[in-house]
Every structure is written in structure tokens, then in C-alpha cells.
Design an enzyme around this catalytic site. Structure first.
Site, PDB file in Angstrom:
ATOM      1  N   ASN A 182      -3.187   9.349  -3.149  1.00  0.00           N
ATOM      2  CA  ASN A 182      -2.060   9.251  -2.261  1.00  0.00           C
ATOM      3  C   ASN A 182      -0.696   8.713  -2.869  1.00  0.00           C
ATOM      4  O   ASN A 182      -0.404   7.656  -3.138  1.00  0.00           O
ATOM      5  CB  ASN A 182      -2.234   8.429  -1.196  1.00  0.00           C
ATOM      6  N   LYS A 188       2.417   9.218  -1.887  1.00  0.00           N
ATOM      7  CA  LYS A 188       3.437   8.825  -0.950  1.00  0.00           C
ATOM      8  C   LYS A 188       4.689   9.179  -1.066  1.00  0.00           C
ATOM      9  O   LYS A 188       4.837  10.367  -1.440  1.00  0.00           O
ATOM     10  CB  LYS A 188       3.180   7.072  -0.948  1.00  0.00           C
ATOM     11  N   HIS A 226      -2.856   6.227   8.304  1.00  0.00           N
ATOM     12  CA  HIS A 226      -2.362   5.495   7.045  1.00  0.00           C
ATOM     13  C   HIS A 226      -1.736   4.037   7.599  1.00  0.00           C
ATOM     14  O   HIS A 226      -1.156   4.233   8.541  1.00  0.00           O
ATOM     15  CB  HIS A 226      -1.784   6.030   5.896  1.00  0.00           C
ATOM     16  N   GLU A 233       0.737   2.446   6.583  1.00  0.00           N
ATOM     17  CA  GLU A 233       2.073   2.346   6.351  1.00  0.00           C
ATOM     18  C   GLU A 233       2.566   3.362   7.807  1.00  0.00           C
ATOM     19  O   GLU A 233       3.698   3.273   8.330  1.00  0.00           O
ATOM     20  CB  GLU A 233       2.469   3.087   5.582  1.00  0.00           C
ATOM     21  N   GLU A 236      -9.060   0.741   4.321  1.00  0.00           N
ATOM     22  CA  GLU A 236      -8.079   0.225   3.834  1.00  0.00           C
ATOM     23  C   GLU A 236      -7.482  -1.186   4.333  1.00  0.00           C
ATOM     24  O   GLU A 236      -6.767  -1.190   5.246  1.00  0.00           O
ATOM     25  CB  GLU A 236      -6.856   1.066   3.630  1.00  0.00           C
ATOM     26  N   GLY A 269      -0.962  -2.240  -2.189  1.00  0.00           N
ATOM     27  CA  GLY A 269       0.087  -2.350  -2.915  1.00  0.00           C
ATOM     28  C   GLY A 269       0.406  -3.855  -3.299  1.00  0.00           C
ATOM     29  O   GLY A 269       1.781  -4.092  -3.582  1.00  0.00           O
ATOM     30  N   SER A 287      -5.345  -1.379  -3.591  1.00  0.00           N
ATOM     31  CA  SER A 287      -5.453  -1.747  -5.104  1.00  0.00           C
ATOM     32  C   SER A 287      -6.569  -1.530  -6.239  1.00  0.00           C
ATOM     33  O   SER A 287      -6.851  -2.407  -6.767  1.00  0.00           O
ATOM     34  CB  SER A 287      -4.963  -3.170  -5.259  1.00  0.00           C
TER      35      SER A 287
END
Length: 252
Positions: A9, A11, A97, A99, A169, A175, A215
Site C-alpha cells: 500500500n 498510500k 483501511h 486511515e 491491521e 506506522g 509495521s
């Protein structure tokens, strides 16, 4: 037999030149690899998809989208429909996702609509879900994950699941440099497979690929991917470096 998958991904990173260079490096890197049961997927930003599709054409590298709108068309400035994605030759899209959920207010109900639209247009869905740190600390993580999967996917008939890939996730590990231990990842993935089997059947649950995202890097991928219910990774930061990403592809 379910597939192993390494999906990068990208992003909101990489301009068009950087995207095509990264795609080229990955395409060249997988040429001599044996990928019998492993899929390699990259997801550039929308404006770079066309150029990356050209670079990957005829290779083992697939291109997917990072998101899409649920409507077929209309007055949705800045949005992208499923039909637009398929017209570029794409066959997969990431939905849900963390985010998108956190920063763009995507609810379970919206995501269920997006899933329906994607599947209706022949797109495979890489469906993301996961708990925040507070949920993990309060031992509510299983409930959160079950709720997100149930609300986003359990309205689907069993035959639709051939086009579903799950991606767990833990939000606290995205991150942050923090990673769920291989044992924590396996525990959650086994739980996910159990609830899918309870809703549908064991055969369906055993055939759905469940990816881990959070990660993952060359130093920990082999141990995470070795777990019986972990079928690969949805990769963020490490996907932006071809050497790291290719190391992950070879971590099974």
C-alpha cells in the site's frame, strides 16, 4: 488452497516518475522468483495507476487501488468509481483501511456499500479492519474485529467470498514501529477464521486469505508469515523500498 499475498500500500507517496521506477524495480525483482502460490500486488495513488499498469503489464505484479466510492457515478467531486478502476484493467481494491475509517469517516455501513459496488463490478476486495490501542488494552479487540467483519461482510452470500481477501491491521501497529507479536497475529487470525467458519462454513474459512498489516519489515516478516493462519501482509512503509518489499515477497 488459499493464496499467499504480499500487497504494498503506497498510500499518498511517490510522484509518477518515482512510482514507475519503483514498479520497474519490483517487476525486475520478481522475474526470477518462483511464485507458485504467492501473489504480488502494488497499490499506487490514483493519478499514477495508469502508468504503473503499463510498467507491470505481462509481469507477475498485480496493480490494485487504495480505495473507491460506492456510487456508480454522479456529483461526487474528487471520487473514483469501481467502473473507472476496472476500465484501467484493475481487478482488486483495498477497502476499510484504518486511515479511511479514522480520517475520512468511513463507517461500517458505508464500507458495506463499497464492498457491494466493488463486487458488482467484478473487483476483488482486500477488506481491512482492526482495533485501536485502547481496545487492545481493555481486552475488547476480539469484539471490535468481529463487529467490523460482521457489519462489512457478513451480508454477503457465500459465493461472493471467492473475491474477498481479509487484512487484519491493529491500528496501534500501523506506522508506529510497533508490531503485534507473531503469536498475537496468529491468535487474531485464527479467531477471524473461526468466526467466518461459524457464519458460513469451514471450507470457505480455510480458503480465504488473511493478511497481517502493521509495521511488517524484512526483519520480522518470516516469523509472522510462518504462522499457520497468516497468509501474507498488507505492507505500508516497507513497500516504498523495492529491496525491502522484494525481501518480504521471499519471506514465506
Amino acid at each position: 488452497m488459499r493464496k499467499q499475498i504480499v500487497a504494498g500500500n503506497w498510500k499518498m507517496n511517490k510522484n509518477v516518475q518515482e512510482s514507475t521506477q519503483l514498479a520497474n524495480e519490483i517487476v525486475n525483482g520478481v522475474k526470477d522468483l518462483t511464485l507458485d502460490n504467492t501473489r504480488v500486488i502494488v497499490t499506487p495513488t490514483f493519478v499514477n495507476i495508469s502508468e504503473v499498469v503499463k510498467v507491470t503489464e505481462g509481469s507477475a505484479v498485480e496493480v490494485a487501488a487504495q480505495n473507491m466510492h460506492q456510487a456508480k457515478s454522479g456529483a461526487y467531486t474528487g471520487e473514483i468509481s469501481a467502473e473507472m478502476l476496472t476500465s484501467l484493467g484493475l481487478k482488486s481494491v483495498i477497502l476499510g483501511h484504518s486511515e479511511r475509517r479514522e480520517y475520512f469517516g468511513e463507517t461500517d455501513a458505508i464500507l458495506a456499500e463499497k464492498v457491494n459496488s466493488a463486487l458488482a463490478n467484478g473487483l476483488e476486495v482486500i477488506f481491512c479492519f482492526g482495533e485501536v490501542l485502547e481496545d487492545r488494552k481493555s481486552n475488547n479487540h476480539f469484539n471490535v474485529v468481529e463487529s467490523q467483519i460482521k457489519n462489512g461482510l457478513f451480508h454477503l452470500p457465500a459465493d461472493a467470498w471467492k473475491n474477498i481477501v481479509l487484512a487484519y491491521e491493529p491500528v496501534w501497529a500501523i506506522g508506529t514501529g510497533e508490531t503485534a507479536s507473531p503469536e498475537q497475529a496468529q491468535e487474531m487470525h485464527a479467531f477471524i477464521r473461526k468466526i467466518v467458519a461459524a457464519k458460513y462454513n469451514v471450507e470457505l474459512a480455510e480458503n480465504v486469505s488473511i493478511l497481517y498489516g502493521g509495521s511488517v519489515k524484512p526483519g520480522n516478516a518470516k516469523e509472522i508469515f510462518s504462522k499457520v493462519d497468516v497468509d501474507g501482509g498488507l505492507i505500508g512503509g516497507a513497500a516504498l523500498n523495492s529491496a525491502d518489499f522484494l525481501a518480504l515477497v521471499q519471506s514465506f
